[in-house]
Design an enzyme around this catalytic site. Structure first.
Site, PDB file in Angstrom:
ATOM      1  CG  HIS A  12      -0.174   0.495   2.554  1.00  0.00           C
ATOM      2  ND1 HIS A  12      -0.926  -0.787   3.985  1.00  0.00           N
ATOM      3  CD2 HIS A  12       1.087   0.949   3.176  1.00  0.00           C
ATOM      4  CE1 HIS A  12      -0.192  -0.606   4.921  1.00  0.00           C
ATOM      5  NE2 HIS A  12       1.117   0.749   3.884  1.00  0.00           N
ATOM      6  CG  HIS A  59      -0.265   3.941   8.084  1.00  0.00           C
ATOM      7  ND1 HIS A  59      -1.659   3.768   6.643  1.00  0.00           N
ATOM      8  CD2 HIS A  59       0.897   3.042   7.221  1.00  0.00           C
ATOM      9  CE1 HIS A  59      -0.189   2.880   6.393  1.00  0.00           C
ATOM     10  NE2 HIS A  59       0.993   2.028   7.074  1.00  0.00           N
ATOM     11  CG  HIS A 193       7.971  -1.487   3.872  1.00  0.00           C
ATOM     12  ND1 HIS A 193       7.005  -2.347   4.107  1.00  0.00           N
ATOM     13  CD2 HIS A 193       7.409  -0.792   4.521  1.00  0.00           C
ATOM     14  CE1 HIS A 193       5.872  -1.743   3.944  1.00  0.00           C
ATOM     15  NE2 HIS A 193       6.341  -0.461   5.041  1.00  0.00           N
ATOM     16  CD  GLU A 240       2.379  -1.157   6.394  1.00  0.00           C
ATOM     17  OE1 GLU A 240       2.674  -0.745   7.160  1.00  0.00           O
ATOM     18  OE2 GLU A 240       2.654  -1.811   5.374  1.00  0.00           O
TER      19      GLU A 240
HETATM   20  C1  DHB Z   1       6.666   4.065   3.079  1.00  0.00           C
HETATM   21  C2  DHB Z   1       5.552   2.637   2.846  1.00  0.00           C
HETATM   22  C3  DHB Z   1       4.708   2.146   3.785  1.00  0.00           C
HETATM   23  O1  DHB Z   1       4.074   0.991   4.026  1.00  0.00           O
HETATM   24  C4  DHB Z   1       4.282   3.539   4.511  1.00  0.00           C
HETATM   25  O2  DHB Z   1       3.240   3.134   4.785  1.00  0.00           O
HETATM   26  C5  DHB Z   1       4.158   4.926   4.491  1.00  0.00           C
HETATM   27  C6  DHB Z   1       5.760   4.542   3.407  1.00  0.00           C
HETATM   28  C7  DHB Z   1       7.176   3.796   1.805  1.00  0.00           C
HETATM   29  O3  DHB Z   1       7.890   2.810   1.233  1.00  0.00           O
HETATM   30  O4  DHB Z   1       7.629   4.598   1.340  1.00  0.00           O
HETATM   31 FE    FE Z   2       2.499   0.911   5.868  1.00  0.00          FE
END
Ligand code: DHB
Ligand code: FE
Length: 285
Positions: A12, A59, A193, A240
């Site tokens: 997302h 978030h 991530h 997540e």
């Molecule tokens: C990014 C990824 C995320 O899941 C998020 O909530 C905010 C930023 C990113 O990759 O920049």
């Molecule tokens: Fe996120």
């Protein structure tokens, strides 16, 4: 009775929403991401559900440190698109399904899961980016959406196992709703991530692909993975991914039915700081 026909899984990333909203989907960097959803947009048109049950995480947009529900179900008639600091995304507002959502809340709480009932909630990129990826540019989303928010932002977060069990309870709830609705369940967020600290930028493609393999073939065993493994292997925001286990737990095979078929699988690095993963699983009709 209502039934769950398919589950959809997708990352997302907010920058995907920005690329989408600013007409950059054809740029070389973004084209490789959006190409993975060309099949999916056609598939969704051909398999249009009556309702999408969309598992996502907020978030710190609708919720904050003032209030941290672990699992929150949206029972409202509609949801505004959140302003995350740059104004709301120029996408349609989200129409809910209060009747089915209330039924699911009743059933799932009576199956011993404590849900927070939410009647007002602005929805952030966690919900709108998956809709944009699957629906493309549109004046209206294809059907009502029941937002289901999971806390994966502030510890303590729910385990993958609890998420998987919750998915099974959601399936029972949907199947006890007395109307012939075609419901899809979407699990969103991930893949690997990390946005913070010394390991910021962490991506683990091997682990992500193994997660996809196991989500398809051995979800119950995958659900045993402790949260610390997600954080170590897939980064702090890789947690997540536990939300994907809610959608997977709602599939027929988990309750003794036939295994799902894989309609589509896609994986790409990079998109912003995130590995993008995407799956569509169909329950046999
Ligand atoms: C990014 C990824 C995320 O899941 C998020 O909530 C905010 C930023 C990113 O990759 O920049
Ligand atoms: Fe996120």
């Amino acid at each position: 009775m209502a039934r769950i026909s398919a589950s959809v899984y997708t990352s997302h990333v907010p920058a995907i929403g920005a690329a989408f909203d600013h007409g950059k989907t054809g740029e070389p960097y973004w084209q490789k991401v959006f190409a993975g959803y060309e099949f999916s947009k056609q598939w969704l048109k051909q398999h249009k559900p009556d309702v999408i049950f969309l598992v996502f995480n907020d978030h710190a947009t609708a919720f904050s440190l003032e209030m941290i529900p672990t699992f929150a179900i949206g029972t409202a008639a509609e949801y505004a698109v959140a302003d995350e600091g740059w104004g709301p995304r120029p996408v349609p507002k989200v129409t809910g399904h209060p009747e089915l959502a209330s039924h699911i809340a009743q059933s799932v709480i009576q199956q011993d899961f404590d849900l927070t009932i939410v009647n007002k909630m602005d929805v952030d990129h966690g919900l709108t980016v998956p809709l944009s990826l699957m629906c493309g540019q549109t004046d209206a989303w294809p059907c009502p959406v029941i937002p289901f928010a999971v806390n994966v932002v502030q510890y303590p977060v729910p385990s993958g196992k609890r998420c998987f069990m919750l998915g099974q309870a959601i399936r029972k709830a949907v199947e006890s709703y007395d109307a012939p609705l075609n419901v899809q369940i979407w699990g969103t967020g991930g893949m690997s991530h990390q946005l913070q600290g010394p390991r910021a930028g962490l991506i683990n493609a091997e682990w992500d692909n193994r997660f996809l393999d196991r989500l398809i073939a051995e979800p119950a065993a995958l659900a045993e993975l402790p949260h610390i493994d997600y954080v170590r292997e897939a980064g702090s925001e890789g947690i997540e991914l536990v939300m994907w286990l809610i959608a997977r737990g709602a599939m027929a095979d988990v309750a003794g039915g036939p295994p799902p078929s894989v309609a589509h699988r896609f994986y790409h690095v990079p998109a912003s700081n995130t590995a993008v993963g995407h799956l569509i699983l169909e329950n046999p009709a």
